[in-house]
Design a protein around this motif. Sequence first.
Motif, short mmCIF file in Angstrom:
data_model
loop_
_atom_site.label_atom_id
_atom_site.label_comp_id
_atom_site.label_asym_id
_atom_site.label_seq_id
_atom_site.Cartn_x
_atom_site.Cartn_y
_atom_site.Cartn_z
N PRO A 153 1.36 -5.38 -3.87
CA PRO A 153 1.25 -5.47 -5.33
C PRO A 153 0.60 -4.25 -6.00
N VAL A 154 1.05 -3.06 -5.63
CA VAL A 154 0.50 -1.85 -6.23
C VAL A 154 0.89 -1.72 -7.70
N ILE A 155 2.11 -2.13 -8.02
CA ILE A 155 2.56 -2.04 -9.41
C ILE A 155 1.80 -3.04 -10.27
N GLU A 156 1.60 -4.23 -9.75
CA GLU A 156 0.82 -5.24 -10.47
C GLU A 156 -0.61 -4.76 -10.71
N ALA A 157 -1.22 -4.17 -9.68
CA ALA A 157 -2.59 -3.68 -9.83
C ALA A 157 -2.67 -2.58 -10.88
N TYR A 158 -1.67 -1.70 -10.88
CA TYR A 158 -1.64 -0.62 -11.88
C TYR A 158 -1.49 -1.20 -13.29
N LYS A 159 -0.63 -2.19 -13.44
CA LYS A 159 -0.45 -2.82 -14.74
C LYS A 159 -1.74 -3.47 -15.23
N LYS A 160 -2.55 -3.94 -14.28
CA LYS A 160 -3.81 -4.60 -14.64
C LYS A 160 -4.96 -3.61 -14.82
N GLY A 161 -4.66 -2.30 -14.72
CA GLY A 161 -5.67 -1.31 -15.06
C GLY A 161 -6.24 -0.51 -13.92
N ALA A 162 -5.86 -0.78 -12.67
CA ALA A 162 -6.38 -0.01 -11.54
C ALA A 162 -5.85 1.42 -11.60
N ARG A 163 -6.74 2.38 -11.38
CA ARG A 163 -6.33 3.79 -11.40
C ARG A 163 -6.70 4.52 -10.11
N GLU A 164 -7.36 3.84 -9.21
CA GLU A 164 -7.65 4.39 -7.88
C GLU A 164 -7.57 3.23 -6.89
N ILE A 165 -6.52 3.22 -6.09
CA ILE A 165 -6.21 2.09 -5.22
C ILE A 165 -6.26 2.50 -3.76
N LEU A 166 -6.91 1.68 -2.95
CA LEU A 166 -6.85 1.82 -1.50
C LEU A 166 -5.99 0.68 -0.96
N VAL A 167 -4.97 1.04 -0.17
CA VAL A 167 -4.08 0.04 0.43
C VAL A 167 -4.27 0.07 1.94
N ILE A 168 -4.60 -1.08 2.51
CA ILE A 168 -4.67 -1.20 3.96
C ILE A 168 -3.35 -1.79 4.43
N ARG A 169 -2.63 -1.00 5.21
CA ARG A 169 -1.28 -1.36 5.64
C ARG A 169 -1.30 -1.94 7.06
N THR A 170 -0.25 -2.65 7.41
CA THR A 170 -0.03 -3.05 8.80
C THR A 170 1.27 -2.46 9.34
N TRP A 171 1.94 -1.69 8.49
CA TRP A 171 3.10 -0.91 8.91
C TRP A 171 2.78 0.58 8.74
N ILE A 172 3.54 1.41 9.40
CA ILE A 172 3.36 2.85 9.30
C ILE A 172 3.59 3.28 7.85
N SER A 173 2.79 4.20 7.38
CA SER A 173 2.91 4.69 6.01
C SER A 173 4.31 5.22 5.74
N GLY A 174 4.89 4.79 4.62
CA GLY A 174 6.22 5.26 4.23
C GLY A 174 7.37 4.52 4.86
N MET A 175 7.07 3.63 5.79
CA MET A 175 8.13 2.90 6.48
C MET A 175 8.71 1.85 5.56
N LYS A 176 10.02 1.98 5.28
CA LYS A 176 10.68 1.03 4.39
C LYS A 176 11.27 -0.13 5.18
N SER A 177 11.60 -1.18 4.44
CA SER A 177 12.07 -2.41 5.05
C SER A 177 13.59 -2.56 4.90
N THR A 178 14.18 -3.27 5.83
CA THR A 178 15.57 -3.70 5.69
C THR A 178 15.55 -5.22 5.62
N GLN A 179 16.68 -5.81 5.29
CA GLN A 179 16.71 -7.26 5.18
C GLN A 179 16.49 -7.89 6.56
N SER A 180 15.43 -8.67 6.66
CA SER A 180 15.09 -9.31 7.93
C SER A 180 15.92 -10.57 8.13
N TRP A 181 15.83 -11.13 9.34
CA TRP A 181 16.55 -12.38 9.59
C TRP A 181 16.03 -13.48 8.67
N GLY A 182 14.70 -13.45 8.40
CA GLY A 182 14.12 -14.45 7.52
C GLY A 182 14.65 -14.33 6.10
#
Length: 276
Positions: free
Chosen positions: A167-196
Amino acid sequence: MDCLIVEGGGFRTGFTAGVLDAMIVNNYNPFNSYYGISGGSISLSYFISGQYKICFSALQFLADHPTFTDYKRAFQPEGYMDIDYLKKISDKEFPFLVEDGLKNFLNKSFKIVVTNKDTGKPEYLTPQKEDWINLVVASCSLPFVTKGQHMHEKSNYFDGGWGDALPVIEAYKKGAREILVIRTWISGMKSTQSWGDYFGSIYYRSNPILSETFNSSFKKYNEAIEFIENPPDDLKITEIAPESLLYSGTYIYSNSSILRDYRNGLDLGTRFLSEL
Protein backbone atom coordinates in the motif's frame (compact mmCIF):
# COMPACT_ATOMS: atom_id res chain seq x y z
CA MET A 1 11.00 8.11 8.26
CA ASP A 2 7.28 8.87 8.11
CA CYS A 3 5.89 5.44 7.41
CA LEU A 4 6.70 1.73 7.71
CA ILE A 5 5.02 -0.78 5.37
CA VAL A 6 5.50 -4.50 6.04
CA GLU A 7 4.72 -6.87 3.19
CA GLY A 8 3.08 -10.25 3.80
CA GLY A 9 4.42 -13.60 2.74
CA GLY A 10 3.29 -16.43 4.99
CA PHE A 11 6.33 -18.16 6.46
CA ARG A 12 8.65 -15.79 4.60
CA THR A 13 7.74 -13.54 7.53
CA GLY A 14 10.73 -15.09 9.29
CA PHE A 15 12.87 -12.69 7.25
CA THR A 16 10.71 -9.74 8.31
CA ALA A 17 10.96 -10.78 11.95
CA GLY A 18 14.74 -10.58 11.67
CA VAL A 19 14.67 -7.08 10.19
CA LEU A 20 12.29 -5.82 12.85
CA ASP A 21 14.24 -7.47 15.68
CA ALA A 22 17.32 -5.56 14.54
CA MET A 23 15.28 -2.39 14.92
CA ILE A 24 13.98 -3.38 18.36
CA VAL A 25 17.50 -4.12 19.64
CA ASN A 26 18.70 -0.75 18.36
CA ASN A 27 15.64 1.11 19.66
CA TYR A 28 14.83 2.33 16.14
CA ASN A 29 11.23 3.34 15.63
CA PRO A 30 10.93 6.84 14.13
CA PHE A 31 7.69 6.08 12.25
CA ASN A 32 4.45 8.02 12.46
CA SER A 33 2.38 5.49 10.54
CA TYR A 34 2.40 1.75 9.90
CA TYR A 35 0.76 -0.63 7.42
CA GLY A 36 0.78 -4.40 7.93
CA ILE A 37 -0.43 -6.86 5.33
CA SER A 38 -1.20 -10.53 6.00
CA GLY A 39 1.84 -12.12 7.71
CA GLY A 40 3.35 -8.66 7.86
CA SER A 41 0.60 -7.62 10.25
CA ILE A 42 1.80 -10.30 12.69
CA SER A 43 5.45 -9.24 12.70
CA LEU A 44 4.51 -5.56 12.75
CA SER A 45 2.22 -6.07 15.74
CA TYR A 46 5.01 -7.66 17.77
CA PHE A 47 7.34 -4.86 16.64
CA ILE A 48 4.98 -2.12 17.77
CA SER A 49 4.56 -3.83 21.15
CA GLY A 50 8.37 -4.05 21.43
CA GLN A 51 8.51 -7.84 21.81
CA TYR A 52 11.95 -8.98 20.72
CA LYS A 53 12.20 -12.37 18.97
CA ILE A 54 8.60 -13.32 19.78
CA CYS A 55 7.42 -13.35 16.15
CA PHE A 56 10.32 -15.62 15.18
CA SER A 57 9.60 -17.94 18.10
CA ALA A 58 5.90 -18.10 17.16
CA LEU A 59 6.78 -19.04 13.57
CA GLN A 60 9.10 -21.79 14.80
CA PHE A 61 6.36 -23.05 17.09
CA LEU A 62 3.85 -23.17 14.21
CA ALA A 63 6.34 -24.97 11.98
CA ASP A 64 6.62 -27.70 14.61
CA HIS A 65 2.94 -27.86 15.47
CA PRO A 66 1.45 -31.19 14.33
CA THR A 67 -2.03 -29.91 13.47
CA PHE A 68 -1.48 -26.34 12.21
CA THR A 69 -1.45 -27.72 8.67
CA ASP A 70 -3.38 -30.77 7.56
CA TYR A 71 -4.16 -31.73 3.96
CA LYS A 72 -7.27 -33.56 5.17
CA ARG A 73 -8.78 -30.17 6.07
CA ALA A 74 -8.19 -28.67 2.61
CA PHE A 75 -11.87 -28.78 1.71
CA GLN A 76 -13.23 -28.36 5.22
CA PRO A 77 -14.23 -25.09 6.94
CA GLU A 78 -10.92 -24.77 8.85
CA GLY A 79 -8.80 -25.05 5.71
CA TYR A 80 -5.36 -26.57 5.17
CA MET A 81 -3.91 -24.05 7.64
CA ASP A 82 -5.82 -23.49 10.86
CA ILE A 83 -5.45 -19.71 10.87
CA ASP A 84 -7.55 -19.35 14.01
CA TYR A 85 -4.65 -20.96 15.86
CA LEU A 86 -2.91 -17.57 15.66
CA LYS A 87 -5.29 -16.30 18.33
CA LYS A 88 -4.48 -19.21 20.62
CA ILE A 89 -0.77 -18.50 20.23
CA SER A 90 -1.18 -14.79 20.97
CA ASP A 91 -3.20 -15.63 24.08
CA LYS A 92 -1.18 -18.49 25.56
CA GLU A 93 2.04 -19.63 23.91
CA PHE A 94 3.54 -16.27 22.95
CA PRO A 95 1.30 -13.64 24.58
CA PHE A 96 0.87 -10.47 22.59
CA LEU A 97 1.23 -7.41 24.83
CA VAL A 98 -1.71 -5.48 23.45
CA GLU A 99 -1.55 -2.75 26.09
CA ASP A 100 2.08 -2.01 25.21
CA GLY A 101 1.16 -1.97 21.53
CA LEU A 102 -1.67 0.50 22.06
CA LYS A 103 0.58 2.75 24.11
CA ASN A 104 3.37 2.64 21.52
CA PHE A 105 1.23 3.77 18.60
CA LEU A 106 -0.66 6.40 20.58
CA ASN A 107 -0.96 9.56 18.43
CA LYS A 108 0.28 7.55 15.44
CA SER A 109 -1.53 5.68 12.65
CA PHE A 110 -1.51 1.89 12.39
CA LYS A 111 -3.49 0.17 9.65
CA ILE A 112 -4.01 -3.55 9.14
CA VAL A 113 -4.87 -4.21 5.49
CA VAL A 114 -7.78 -6.56 4.78
CA THR A 115 -9.90 -7.28 1.70
CA ASN A 116 -13.66 -6.92 2.00
CA LYS A 117 -15.34 -10.01 0.57
CA ASP A 118 -18.50 -8.11 -0.40
CA THR A 119 -16.80 -5.29 -2.29
CA GLY A 120 -13.50 -6.90 -3.28
CA LYS A 121 -11.78 -3.70 -2.13
CA PRO A 122 -9.00 -3.21 0.41
CA GLU A 123 -9.79 -1.67 3.77
CA TYR A 124 -7.25 -0.15 6.12
CA LEU A 125 -8.46 -0.81 9.66
CA THR A 126 -7.06 0.48 12.95
CA PRO A 127 -6.84 -2.19 15.66
CA GLN A 128 -8.32 -1.62 19.09
CA LYS A 129 -7.70 -3.53 22.32
CA GLU A 130 -10.63 -5.88 21.81
CA ASP A 131 -10.08 -6.67 18.11
CA TRP A 132 -6.35 -6.39 17.34
CA ILE A 133 -5.73 -10.13 16.93
CA ASN A 134 -9.08 -10.53 15.20
CA LEU A 135 -7.94 -8.10 12.49
CA VAL A 136 -4.60 -9.89 12.15
CA VAL A 137 -6.43 -13.18 11.58
CA ALA A 138 -8.65 -11.49 8.99
CA SER A 139 -5.64 -10.08 7.15
CA CYS A 140 -4.04 -13.55 7.07
CA SER A 141 -7.12 -15.51 5.94
CA LEU A 142 -5.97 -16.89 2.60
CA PRO A 143 -8.75 -18.12 0.32
CA PHE A 144 -8.39 -21.82 -0.60
CA VAL A 145 -5.59 -22.30 1.98
CA THR A 146 -7.09 -21.29 5.32
CA LYS A 147 -10.79 -20.98 6.15
CA GLY A 148 -10.89 -18.29 3.45
CA GLN A 149 -12.66 -15.51 5.29
CA HIS A 150 -12.98 -14.04 8.77
CA MET A 151 -15.81 -11.99 10.20
CA HIS A 152 -15.15 -8.63 11.83
CA GLU A 153 -17.95 -6.28 12.84
CA LYS A 154 -20.49 -8.07 10.65
CA SER A 155 -18.32 -7.95 7.53
CA ASN A 156 -16.38 -10.83 6.01
CA TYR A 157 -12.74 -10.20 5.17
CA PHE A 158 -9.89 -12.16 3.71
CA ASP A 159 -6.18 -11.72 3.09
CA GLY A 160 -5.13 -8.10 2.64
CA GLY A 161 -2.64 -9.11 -0.04
CA TRP A 162 -5.41 -9.56 -2.57
CA GLY A 163 -6.74 -6.07 -1.98
CA ASP A 164 -3.50 -4.09 -1.61
CA ALA A 165 -0.35 -6.12 -1.07
CA LEU A 166 1.98 -3.09 -1.09
CA PRO A 167 0.00 0.00 0.00
CA VAL A 168 2.65 2.56 -0.98
CA ILE A 169 0.16 4.56 -3.04
CA GLU A 170 -2.35 4.60 -0.18
CA ALA A 171 0.35 5.74 2.25
CA TYR A 172 1.38 8.53 -0.11
CA LYS A 173 -2.23 9.65 -0.49
CA LYS A 174 -2.46 9.79 3.31
CA GLY A 175 0.52 12.13 3.50
CA ALA A 176 3.60 9.92 3.90
CA ARG A 177 6.66 11.43 2.22
CA GLU A 178 9.39 9.10 3.47
CA ILE A 179 8.48 5.41 3.42
CA LEU A 180 10.41 2.31 4.45
CA VAL A 181 9.09 -0.92 2.92
CA ILE A 182 10.13 -4.29 4.31
CA ARG A 183 9.76 -6.80 1.49
CA THR A 184 9.66 -10.59 1.40
CA TRP A 185 10.37 -10.68 -2.33
CA ILE A 186 13.46 -9.46 -4.16
CA SER A 187 13.35 -5.72 -4.85
CA GLY A 188 11.79 -4.94 -8.23
CA MET A 189 10.47 -8.46 -8.71
CA LYS A 190 7.07 -8.25 -10.38
CA SER A 191 4.23 -10.72 -10.07
CA THR A 192 2.40 -12.87 -12.58
CA GLN A 193 -1.05 -14.32 -12.12
CA SER A 194 -0.71 -17.06 -9.52
CA TRP A 195 -2.75 -20.24 -9.35
CA GLY A 196 -4.67 -18.66 -6.46
CA ASP A 197 -5.47 -15.58 -8.56
CA TYR A 198 -6.65 -17.67 -11.49
CA PHE A 199 -8.58 -20.19 -9.43
CA GLY A 200 -10.23 -17.38 -7.45
CA SER A 201 -11.34 -15.57 -10.58
CA ILE A 202 -12.99 -18.78 -11.82
CA TYR A 203 -14.35 -19.93 -8.46
CA TYR A 204 -16.10 -16.59 -7.88
CA ARG A 205 -17.22 -16.08 -11.48
CA SER A 206 -20.83 -15.71 -10.28
CA ASN A 207 -19.66 -12.62 -8.36
CA PRO A 208 -18.09 -10.31 -10.97
CA ILE A 209 -16.71 -7.89 -8.36
CA LEU A 210 -14.90 -10.58 -6.39
CA SER A 211 -13.81 -12.41 -9.53
CA GLU A 212 -12.16 -9.22 -10.79
CA THR A 213 -10.38 -8.77 -7.44
CA PHE A 214 -8.59 -12.09 -7.97
CA ASN A 215 -8.09 -11.47 -11.68
CA SER A 216 -6.42 -8.09 -11.18
CA SER A 217 -4.57 -8.38 -7.85
CA PHE A 218 -1.22 -9.12 -9.50
CA LYS A 219 -1.67 -6.07 -11.74
CA LYS A 220 -2.21 -3.86 -8.70
CA TYR A 221 0.89 -5.36 -7.12
CA ASN A 222 2.95 -4.54 -10.20
CA GLU A 223 1.60 -0.99 -10.19
CA ALA A 224 2.93 -0.65 -6.65
CA ILE A 225 6.36 -1.93 -7.77
CA GLU A 226 6.42 0.65 -10.55
CA PHE A 227 5.43 3.36 -8.06
CA ILE A 228 8.31 2.31 -5.78
CA GLU A 229 10.76 2.45 -8.69
CA ASN A 230 9.42 5.78 -9.99
CA PRO A 231 8.06 7.71 -7.00
CA PRO A 232 6.81 11.30 -7.17
CA ASP A 233 9.44 14.00 -6.67
CA ASP A 234 8.23 14.71 -3.13
CA LEU A 235 8.44 11.08 -1.98
CA LYS A 236 11.41 8.97 -0.84
CA ILE A 237 10.96 5.20 -0.68
CA THR A 238 13.54 2.88 0.85
CA GLU A 239 13.33 -0.91 0.73
CA ILE A 240 14.81 -3.63 2.87
CA ALA A 241 14.49 -6.73 0.72
CA PRO A 242 16.20 -10.12 0.41
CA GLU A 243 18.90 -10.21 -2.24
CA SER A 244 17.81 -13.67 -3.39
CA LEU A 245 14.71 -15.81 -2.93
CA LEU A 246 14.08 -16.76 0.67
CA TYR A 247 14.38 -20.35 1.86
CA SER A 248 10.81 -20.40 3.16
CA GLY A 249 7.68 -19.93 1.10
CA THR A 250 4.14 -18.98 1.92
CA TYR A 251 3.22 -22.61 2.60
CA ILE A 252 6.57 -24.44 2.31
CA TYR A 253 8.79 -24.13 5.34
CA SER A 254 10.83 -25.84 8.03
CA ASN A 255 12.46 -24.71 11.25
CA SER A 256 15.76 -24.60 9.37
CA SER A 257 14.42 -22.44 6.51
CA ILE A 258 12.74 -20.01 8.93
CA LEU A 259 15.96 -19.69 10.93
CA ARG A 260 18.05 -18.99 7.81
CA ASP A 261 15.57 -16.35 6.64
CA TYR A 262 15.47 -14.79 10.11
CA ARG A 263 19.25 -14.47 10.23
CA ASN A 264 19.23 -12.97 6.74
CA GLY A 265 16.69 -10.37 7.86
CA LEU A 266 18.66 -9.66 11.04
CA ASP A 267 21.81 -9.06 8.97
CA LEU A 268 20.10 -6.78 6.44
CA GLY A 269 18.25 -4.88 9.16
CA THR A 270 21.53 -4.32 11.01
CA ARG A 271 23.20 -3.19 7.76
CA PHE A 272 20.37 -0.74 7.09
CA LEU A 273 20.73 0.80 10.55
CA SER A 274 24.53 1.03 10.26
CA GLU A 275 24.18 3.06 7.05
CA LEU A 276 21.83 5.69 8.46
